[in-house]
Write an enzyme that holds these catalytic residues in place. Structure first.
Site, PDB file in Angstrom:
ATOM      1  CB  CYS A   1      29.390 -35.013   3.933  1.00 36.03           C
ATOM      2  SG  CYS A   1      28.754 -34.385   5.498  1.00 36.03           S
TER       3      CYS A   1
ATOM      4  CE1 TYR B   1      33.259 -36.914  10.768  1.00 32.99           C
ATOM      5  CE2 TYR B   1      34.517 -35.283  12.006  1.00 32.99           C
ATOM      6  CZ  TYR B   1      33.801 -35.642  10.881  1.00 32.99           C
ATOM      7  OH  TYR B   1      33.627 -34.743   9.864  1.00 32.99           O
TER       8      TYR B   1
ATOM      9  CD  GLU C   1      32.067 -38.790   6.881  1.00 28.06           C
ATOM     10  OE1 GLU C   1      30.959 -38.324   6.549  1.00 28.06           O
ATOM     11  OE2 GLU C   1      32.993 -38.095   7.337  1.00 28.06           O
TER      12      GLU C   1
ATOM     13  CG  ASP D   1      33.057 -32.883   2.050  1.00 34.46           C
ATOM     14  OD1 ASP D   1      33.546 -31.899   2.648  1.00 34.46           O
ATOM     15  OD2 ASP D   1      31.840 -33.137   2.044  1.00 34.46           O
TER      16      ASP D   1
ATOM     17  CE1 TYR E   1      33.624 -36.471   4.034  1.00 35.47           C
ATOM     18  CE2 TYR E   1      35.886 -35.950   3.429  1.00 35.47           C
ATOM     19  CZ  TYR E   1      34.810 -35.813   4.289  1.00 35.47           C
ATOM     20  OH  TYR E   1      34.928 -35.029   5.412  1.00 35.47           O
TER      21      TYR E   1
ATOM     22  CB  CYS F   1      24.172 -30.703   3.011  1.00 36.27           C
ATOM     23  SG  CYS F   1      23.753 -32.104   1.964  1.00 36.27           S
TER      24      CYS F   1
ATOM     25  CB  CYS G   1      13.889 -41.086  -5.151  1.00 36.97           C
ATOM     26  SG  CYS G   1      13.068 -42.670  -5.039  1.00 36.97           S
TER      27      CYS G   1
END
Length: 238
Positions: free
Chosen positions: A55, A87, A99, A134, A139, A204, A225
């Site tokens: 996503c 979309y 995406e 998803d 995806y 999310c 990170c």
């Protein structure tokens, strides 16, 4: 329209929706968080990287939250056949696009290797045509490279992360690494840009495996990170 199938698959150009010669929507000019231009031309010296990791709402936030060096981020559609898709068309599985988030960065401040570290650690690249809840070809995990150097570095990072995942008991990586030159990037609609800045409690669906990208070859993948963003409480789907 193709017959409905419970098994996602990437369509051929002949099977995909035809598309159109121009977009049917406009895109916001400025990044909601960073304040810089979303679309080019970009300042001299900046570079572009394209990543698909599920996503794109959460994927984009992962990159704009890096400490320094990211100039702008843009979500969009890439890797498929349909020109200027919407979309809804991408979600239908009939465009073959995934995406993605386009990351425009200053290589003097943050390296491509560091972006790759964030990419690998922020999702599960072994899931094929899905990411968590998803499901669909849109995806899938992907890296679209903008130079031979990016391609070489991306391939090297995939090899390193494959070893790390195997050691931790995970399956093979399904991430596609392909040149961006033959796979145009189509910016998504304005309301998808920086969606989680406008909707802080929004869904999310991305999350990492917990496995870090090591540095077995001395490649300098960069300092630690962010390793993904947990789904919002109670979120089950986009």
């Amino acid at each position: 329209m193709l017959p409905h199938s419970h098994t996602p698959r990437i369509l051929t150009p002949e099977q995909a929706l035809q598309g159109r010669p121009a977009p049917v929507y406009s895109v916001l000019d400025r990044h909601t968080v960073l304040g810089n231009r979303l679309l080019g031309p970009y300042p001299e010296g900046l570079e572009v990287a394209d990543f698909g990791l599920g996503c794109f709402w959460g994927a984009e936030r992962t990159f704009w939250q890096l400490p320094a060096g990211v100039w702008t981020t843009v979500v969009g559609y890439q890797g498929g056949h349909t020109e200027y898709p919407t979309y809804e068309e991408v979600c239908s599985g009939l465009t073959a696009h995934t995406e993605v988030v386009r990351v425009v960065f200053d290589p003097a401040v943050i390296s491509y290797e560091r972006l790759l570290k964030t990419f690998w650690e922020s999702h599960d690249p072994t899931q094929g045509f899905r990411q968590g809840n998803d499901v669909g070809t849109q995806y899938r995990s992907a890296i679209y490279t903008h130079s031979p150097a990016q391609a070489t570095t991306a391939e090297s990072s995939r090899t390193s992360y494959r070893r790390a995942l195997a050691t931790a008991g995970h399956g093979p990586i399904t991430t596609e690494i392909l040149p961006a030159a033959n796979r145009p990037f189509y910016p998504a609609e304005t309301h998808h840009q920086q969606y989680l800045a406008k909707n802080p409690g929004g869904y999310c669906g991305i999350g990492g495996t917990g496995v870090e990208l090591g540095d077995p070859l001395g490649t300098n993948w960069g300092a630690s990170c962010p390793t993904g963003i947990a789904p919002a409480p109670g979120a089950t789907g986009k």
